[in-house]
Structures are given as C-alpha cells and as structure tokens.
Write a protein that holds these residues in place. Structure first.
Motif, PDB file in Angstrom:
ATOM      1  N   GLN A 108      41.581  17.990  40.926  1.00 33.61           N
ATOM      2  CA  GLN A 108      42.599  18.440  39.965  1.00 33.61           C
ATOM      3  C   GLN A 108      42.354  19.886  39.539  1.00 33.61           C
ATOM      4  N   ILE A 109      41.110  20.268  39.406  1.00 35.79           N
ATOM      5  CA  ILE A 109      40.773  21.652  39.067  1.00 35.79           C
ATOM      6  C   ILE A 109      41.223  22.594  40.180  1.00 35.79           C
ATOM      7  N   LEU A 110      40.993  22.205  41.415  1.00 38.59           N
ATOM      8  CA  LEU A 110      41.366  23.045  42.565  1.00 38.59           C
ATOM      9  C   LEU A 110      42.860  23.340  42.598  1.00 38.59           C
ATOM     10  N   LEU A 111      43.670  22.444  42.069  1.00 32.46           N
ATOM     11  CA  LEU A 111      45.119  22.645  42.070  1.00 32.46           C
ATOM     12  C   LEU A 111      45.539  23.884  41.282  1.00 32.46           C
ATOM     13  N   HIS A 112      44.697  24.369  40.404  1.00 31.31           N
ATOM     14  CA  HIS A 112      45.012  25.545  39.593  1.00 31.31           C
ATOM     15  C   HIS A 112      44.731  26.859  40.327  1.00 31.31           C
ATOM     16  N   PHE A 113      44.080  26.788  41.464  1.00 33.68           N
ATOM     17  CA  PHE A 113      43.702  27.970  42.238  1.00 33.68           C
ATOM     18  C   PHE A 113      44.554  28.083  43.492  1.00 33.68           C
ATOM     19  N   THR A 114      44.721  29.312  43.959  1.00 33.27           N
ATOM     20  CA  THR A 114      45.347  29.529  45.254  1.00 33.27           C
ATOM     21  C   THR A 114      44.362  30.308  46.133  1.00 33.27           C
ATOM     22  N   VAL A 115      44.413  30.031  47.414  1.00 32.49           N
ATOM     23  CA  VAL A 115      43.545  30.709  48.369  1.00 32.49           C
ATOM     24  C   VAL A 115      44.212  32.020  48.776  1.00 32.49           C
ATOM     25  N   LYS A 116      43.411  33.060  48.830  1.00 34.10           N
ATOM     26  CA  LYS A 116      43.897  34.372  49.244  1.00 34.10           C
ATOM     27  C   LYS A 116      42.935  34.909  50.299  1.00 34.10           C
ATOM     28  N   ARG A 117      43.471  35.299  51.430  1.00 31.10           N
ATOM     29  CA  ARG A 117      42.656  35.874  52.506  1.00 31.10           C
ATOM     30  C   ARG A 117      43.123  37.309  52.753  1.00 31.10           C
ATOM     31  N   LEU A 118      42.147  38.211  52.749  1.00 30.30           N
ATOM     32  CA  LEU A 118      42.450  39.624  52.957  1.00 30.30           C
ATOM     33  C   LEU A 118      41.511  40.201  54.011  1.00 30.30           C
ATOM     34  N   LYS A 119      41.965  41.241  54.649  1.00 30.42           N
ATOM     35  CA  LYS A 119      41.181  41.924  55.670  1.00 30.42           C
ATOM     36  C   LYS A 119      40.418  43.099  55.069  1.00 30.42           C
ATOM     37  N   LYS A 120      39.383  43.494  55.788  1.00 33.44           N
ATOM     38  CA  LYS A 120      38.598  44.669  55.404  1.00 33.44           C
ATOM     39  C   LYS A 120      39.547  45.838  55.143  1.00 33.44           C
ATOM     40  N   HIS A 121      39.292  46.587  54.089  1.00 33.28           N
ATOM     41  CA  HIS A 121      40.044  47.764  53.647  1.00 33.28           C
ATOM     42  C   HIS A 121      41.305  47.442  52.845  1.00 33.28           C
ATOM     43  N   GLN A 122      41.699  46.173  52.753  1.00 33.65           N
ATOM     44  CA  GLN A 122      42.850  45.838  51.921  1.00 33.65           C
ATOM     45  C   GLN A 122      42.440  45.835  50.452  1.00 33.65           C
ATOM     46  N   PHE A 123      43.415  46.059  49.590  1.00 28.46           N
ATOM     47  CA  PHE A 123      43.178  46.049  48.154  1.00 28.46           C
ATOM     48  C   PHE A 123      43.519  44.689  47.566  1.00 28.46           C
ATOM     49  N   VAL A 124      42.661  44.219  46.668  1.00 27.05           N
ATOM     50  CA  VAL A 124      42.948  43.045  45.867  1.00 27.05           C
ATOM     51  C   VAL A 124      43.701  43.513  44.623  1.00 27.05           C
ATOM     52  N   ILE A 125      43.218  44.614  44.050  1.00 27.48           N
ATOM     53  CA  ILE A 125      43.825  45.231  42.868  1.00 27.48           C
ATOM     54  C   ILE A 125      43.823  46.741  43.094  1.00 27.48           C
ATOM     55  N   GLN A 126      44.922  47.388  42.715  1.00 26.54           N
ATOM     56  CA  GLN A 126      44.968  48.844  42.761  1.00 26.54           C
ATOM     57  C   GLN A 126      45.161  49.385  41.355  1.00 26.54           C
ATOM     58  N   ALA A 127      44.438  50.452  41.048  1.00 23.48           N
ATOM     59  CA  ALA A 127      44.572  51.099  39.741  1.00 23.48           C
ATOM     60  C   ALA A 127      46.039  51.420  39.490  1.00 23.48           C
ATOM     61  N   GLY A 128      46.451  51.181  38.251  1.00 21.26           N
ATOM     62  CA  GLY A 128      47.831  51.446  37.874  1.00 21.26           C
ATOM     63  C   GLY A 128      48.735  50.232  37.927  1.00 21.26           C
ATOM     64  N   SER A 129      48.281  49.188  38.606  1.00 20.65           N
ATOM     65  CA  SER A 129      49.122  47.995  38.732  1.00 20.65           C
ATOM     66  C   SER A 129      48.849  47.007  37.603  1.00 20.65           C
TER      67      SER A 129
END
Length: 188
Positions: free
Chosen positions: A22-43
């Motif tokens: 039930q706890i896992l249902l609150h999370f989503t999986v995100k897969r990113l490649k090397k050099h991609q941004f998770v967060i960018q300043a200003g956003s």
C-alpha cells in the motif's frame, strides 16, 4: 527494486507485506539516462526522490556562473531541492544524472496522504530528515574547520565508492578545491 526500498524503510520501521504494498502505491518509478535533469533551477517542483540505482548530483550555479556541488546521491539516498519543495518556490538547484538512474518519485500530496494513512511513515521521514540535517551540519563544519586534506580523507573514508564513480573534477568541486589540488591530495 521493491526489495531495496523495503530494506531501506525497514532500517527504521517495521511493515507487513500488505502495508508495504500500500505504501508503494504512493510512489511512481522514474527512469532517466545519464546527463538528464531530474530538477532544473528555476522550475517549480513538487517531488522528492529515492534513488534505487544510479548516481545524481545536486548543484548550485552562483551569479558569476560558478557551479558548486551541494550533494551527490547514490543508492538508498533521498534527494530534492527541499527549500523549493517545502516553500513551493522555484528550484535553485539543478539535479542531474551522473549515471543512468532509477528513482522512486513521491509528490508532496502523496507524501501527505501516505503519512495520514500510515503514521509510522511520518516517523520514518522525521528520522531521515533529522539525519540529513545532521549530515548537512557536519558538511558545513568540515568546510569551515578542516583543510582540504582533511576534507578529502573524510570523504574518501566515508564514501570510497564515490571516487570510482565520480569524475575527479566533480569531487574537487564538492570539496571546494581545484582539480590540481585534488590530484596532489590523492597522491599524499
């Protein structure tokens, strides 16, 4: 993935199989490649992330364009621009992938619901937040009180794997020294 995350949670709390699912249902999986941004300043951001696999870097670019590395985050670490997340303001940090990453993403709304449904998760997050705050204080004190050699030795003793996964220029930036100084320190 589920085993890694459950083990992480159970370092602090105990869960039944049903509670964990039930706890896992609150999370989503995100897969990113090397050099991609998770967060960018200003956003605007509304998520924090648990690192299942891979390596990330949180950095701040000052008005002069100088990049300061604030944090590395590898497996079993949490990362976000917490000031922006909590105050719902624009991010000041960039968080980018130094390797391909797999993350569990948790929105502010989902975190609130999760803690309402499972008060034990409130305890979990309090313990993790407190530990993060203590770590940040130690980093600040190390920067204020220790010379470059001491900071290098402490980082190497605490996280030797970083030196295998992170380019030396980034380690130097994290320690607040030049690449040449880092080379000298690593040869001592």
């Amino acid at each position: 993935m589920n085993v890694v995350f459950r083990k992480h949670l159970e370092e602090i709390i105990t869960l039944t199989d049903t509670e964990f699912e039930q706890i896992l249902l609150h999370f989503t999986v995100k897969r990113l490649k090397k050099h991609q941004f998770v967060i960018q300043a200003g956003s605007l951001i509304d998520h924090e992330y648990f690192v299942i696999s891979g390596l990330l870097r949180s950095s701040y670019t000052n008005e002069d364009g100088k990049v300061h590395i604030i944090q590395f985050a590898m497996e079993n670490w949490w990362i976000s621009d917490y000031h922006a997340l909590i105050t719902q303001t624009n991010a000041i940090f960039d968080i980018d992938c130094l390797e391909d990453v797999e993350l569990l993403s948790l929105s502010s709304g989902s975190k609130k619901k999760l803690c309402e449904e499972f008060p034990i998760m409130e305890h979990f997050f309090r313990v993790k937040t407190t530990a993060g705050y203590v770590g940040l204080q130690q980093r600040i004190l190390s920067l204020l009180n220790n010379d470059a050699q001491s900071r290098y030795q402490k980082l190497f003793a605490q996280y030797p794997v970083l030196f295998q996964r992170v380019p030396k220029a980034l380690i130097a930036s994290y320690l607040g020294v030049s690449r040449e100084t880092l080379s000298r320190l690593s040869n001592i």
